[in-house]
Write an enzyme that holds these catalytic residues in place. Structure first.
Site, PDB file in Angstrom:
ATOM      1  N   ASP A 141       0.908  -1.233   0.078  1.00  0.00           N
ATOM      2  CA  ASP A 141       0.086  -0.142  -0.001  1.00  0.00           C
ATOM      3  C   ASP A 141       0.904   1.422  -0.009  1.00  0.00           C
ATOM      4  O   ASP A 141       2.022   1.199   0.268  1.00  0.00           O
ATOM      5  CB  ASP A 141      -1.007   0.059   1.249  1.00  0.00           C
ATOM      6  CG  ASP A 141      -2.115   0.820   1.010  1.00  0.00           C
ATOM      7  OD1 ASP A 141      -2.049   1.874   0.806  1.00  0.00           O
ATOM      8  OD2 ASP A 141      -3.345  -0.004   1.248  1.00  0.00           O
TER       9      ASP A 141
ATOM     10  N   ASP B 111       3.423   1.241  -4.759  1.00  0.00           N
ATOM     11  CA  ASP B 111       2.314   1.935  -5.787  1.00  0.00           C
ATOM     12  C   ASP B 111       2.198   0.943  -7.134  1.00  0.00           C
ATOM     13  O   ASP B 111       2.897   0.582  -7.760  1.00  0.00           O
ATOM     14  CB  ASP B 111       3.607   3.233  -6.640  1.00  0.00           C
ATOM     15  CG  ASP B 111       2.504   3.891  -7.882  1.00  0.00           C
ATOM     16  OD1 ASP B 111       1.467   3.427  -8.006  1.00  0.00           O
ATOM     17  OD2 ASP B 111       2.880   4.912  -8.443  1.00  0.00           O
ATOM     18  N   VAL B 112       0.912   0.581  -7.008  1.00  0.00           N
ATOM     19  CA  VAL B 112       0.435  -0.374  -7.908  1.00  0.00           C
ATOM     20  C   VAL B 112       0.427  -0.149  -9.371  1.00  0.00           C
ATOM     21  O   VAL B 112       0.321  -0.967 -10.110  1.00  0.00           O
ATOM     22  CB  VAL B 112      -0.723  -1.202  -7.253  1.00  0.00           C
ATOM     23  CG1 VAL B 112      -0.627  -1.655  -6.018  1.00  0.00           C
ATOM     24  CG2 VAL B 112      -2.076   0.064  -7.380  1.00  0.00           C
TER      25      VAL B 112
ATOM     26  N   TYR C  49     -14.737   4.617 -13.704  1.00  0.00           N
ATOM     27  CA  TYR C  49     -14.605   3.517 -13.086  1.00  0.00           C
ATOM     28  C   TYR C  49     -15.435   2.092 -13.431  1.00  0.00           C
ATOM     29  O   TYR C  49     -14.697   1.046 -13.282  1.00  0.00           O
ATOM     30  CB  TYR C  49     -15.493   3.924 -11.663  1.00  0.00           C
ATOM     31  CG  TYR C  49     -15.748   2.739 -10.648  1.00  0.00           C
ATOM     32  CD1 TYR C  49     -14.524   2.597  -9.753  1.00  0.00           C
ATOM     33  CD2 TYR C  49     -16.775   2.022 -10.524  1.00  0.00           C
ATOM     34  CE1 TYR C  49     -14.584   1.578  -8.882  1.00  0.00           C
ATOM     35  CE2 TYR C  49     -16.902   1.117  -9.437  1.00  0.00           C
ATOM     36  CZ  TYR C  49     -15.665   0.891  -8.606  1.00  0.00           C
ATOM     37  OH  TYR C  49     -15.782   0.064  -7.522  1.00  0.00           O
TER      38      TYR C  49
ATOM     39  N   LYS D 176     -13.473  -1.554 -13.970  1.00  0.00           N
ATOM     40  CA  LYS D 176     -13.998  -2.662 -13.488  1.00  0.00           C
ATOM     41  C   LYS D 176     -14.452  -3.940 -14.192  1.00  0.00           C
ATOM     42  O   LYS D 176     -14.146  -5.186 -13.890  1.00  0.00           O
ATOM     43  CB  LYS D 176     -14.964  -2.455 -12.209  1.00  0.00           C
ATOM     44  CG  LYS D 176     -14.389  -1.872 -11.109  1.00  0.00           C
ATOM     45  CD  LYS D 176     -13.390  -2.188 -10.305  1.00  0.00           C
ATOM     46  CE  LYS D 176     -12.906  -1.741  -9.089  1.00  0.00           C
ATOM     47  NZ  LYS D 176     -11.906  -2.220  -8.537  1.00  0.00           N
TER      48      LYS D 176
END
Length: 247
Positions: A36, A62-63, A155, A159
């Site tokens: 995270d 940092d993903v 968003y 997803k």
């Protein structure tokens, strides 16, 4: 213990659903790496898990950065010797970027919610292949199935991308013994529109079970998919939404 001697990475594990997953995994015997950007919260969660005889560590991640993913996998294996489970939980909501028609917001949502899942799956699978097994669980949303006038288009797109990428990854990595599944939560805290009074009322009314969900209810679904109990489950969706998309 359902995850005895397993090693798991949970992204976004410093708070919300990710924290619930990390704590439950540790309780079920896994060594957990909390990935995270929220250092204070992530370190606190890891410390609390370790204090109750669990095994956990926090790694700043940092993903959206491939370099960070490489470092995360390397540190995990250095600490625990292997990687068995990845939960791609980190994500942001449409409210985090504001303008639903803004290109910058679109790019940010796709980067954090979808590209991160691609990067995590790619690097975790590479680490799992030598072991001949592994489980990757990607957290999508009910908005990966349906849209709505209140949903941010970026968003929903991000997803939905997670949902279909999960199927492609399951087909790709299945011959190596790696399972890849997606989970689709409904309305629940800490989502912004589920925490204010007006938002709560409308979301409860739209949910057949007539209540909001709780992060632990998602965590138990993720636990099943991560565990060997789901050894013949791959490329599918687990919807945990109180019946919202059944309508």
């Amino acid at each position: 213990m359902r995850l005895k001697d397993k090693v798991a990475i949970v992204t976004g594990g410093a708070h919300g659903m990710g924290e619930a997953e990390a704590r439950l995994f540790a309780k079920q015997g896994a060594a957990v790496v909390i990935a995270d950007l929220l250092a204070k919260q992530g370190e606190a969660v890891a410390a609390e898990i370790n204090a109750i005889q669990g095994r956990a560590r926090y790694v700043a991640t940092d993903v959206t950065s491939e370099t960070d993913w490489q470092s995360l996998i390397t540190e995990t294996i250095a600490a625990y010797g292997r990687l068995d489970i990845l939960v791609n939980n980190a994500g942001i909501s449409g409210s985090a970027v504001g303008d639903p028609d803004g290109l910058d917001g679109w790019h940010k949502l796709l980067a954090v919610n979808a590209a991160s899942v691609f990067l995590g799956t790619k690097h975790a699978a590479a680490a799992m292949i030598p072991n001949g097994r592994g489980s990757i669980v990607n957290i999508s949303s009910i908005m990966g199935f349906v849209g709505g006038p209140e949903s941010h288009p970026g968003y929903a797109a991000s997803k939905g991308a997670v949902r279909l990428y999960t199927k492609a990854a399951a087909a790709k990595y299945g011959p190596s013994g790696i399972r890849v599944n997606s989970v689709h939560p409904g309305y629940m805290p800490p989502m912004l529109n589920a925490t204010n009074a007006a938002g709560r009322a409308s979301k409860i009314e739209a949910t057949p079970l007539r209540r909001l969900g709780e992060p632990i209810e998602v965590a138990y679904g993720v636990l099943f998919l991560a565990s060997d109990e789901a050894s013949f489950v791959t490329g599918t969706e687990l919807v945990i939404d109180g019946g919202y998309i059944a309508q």
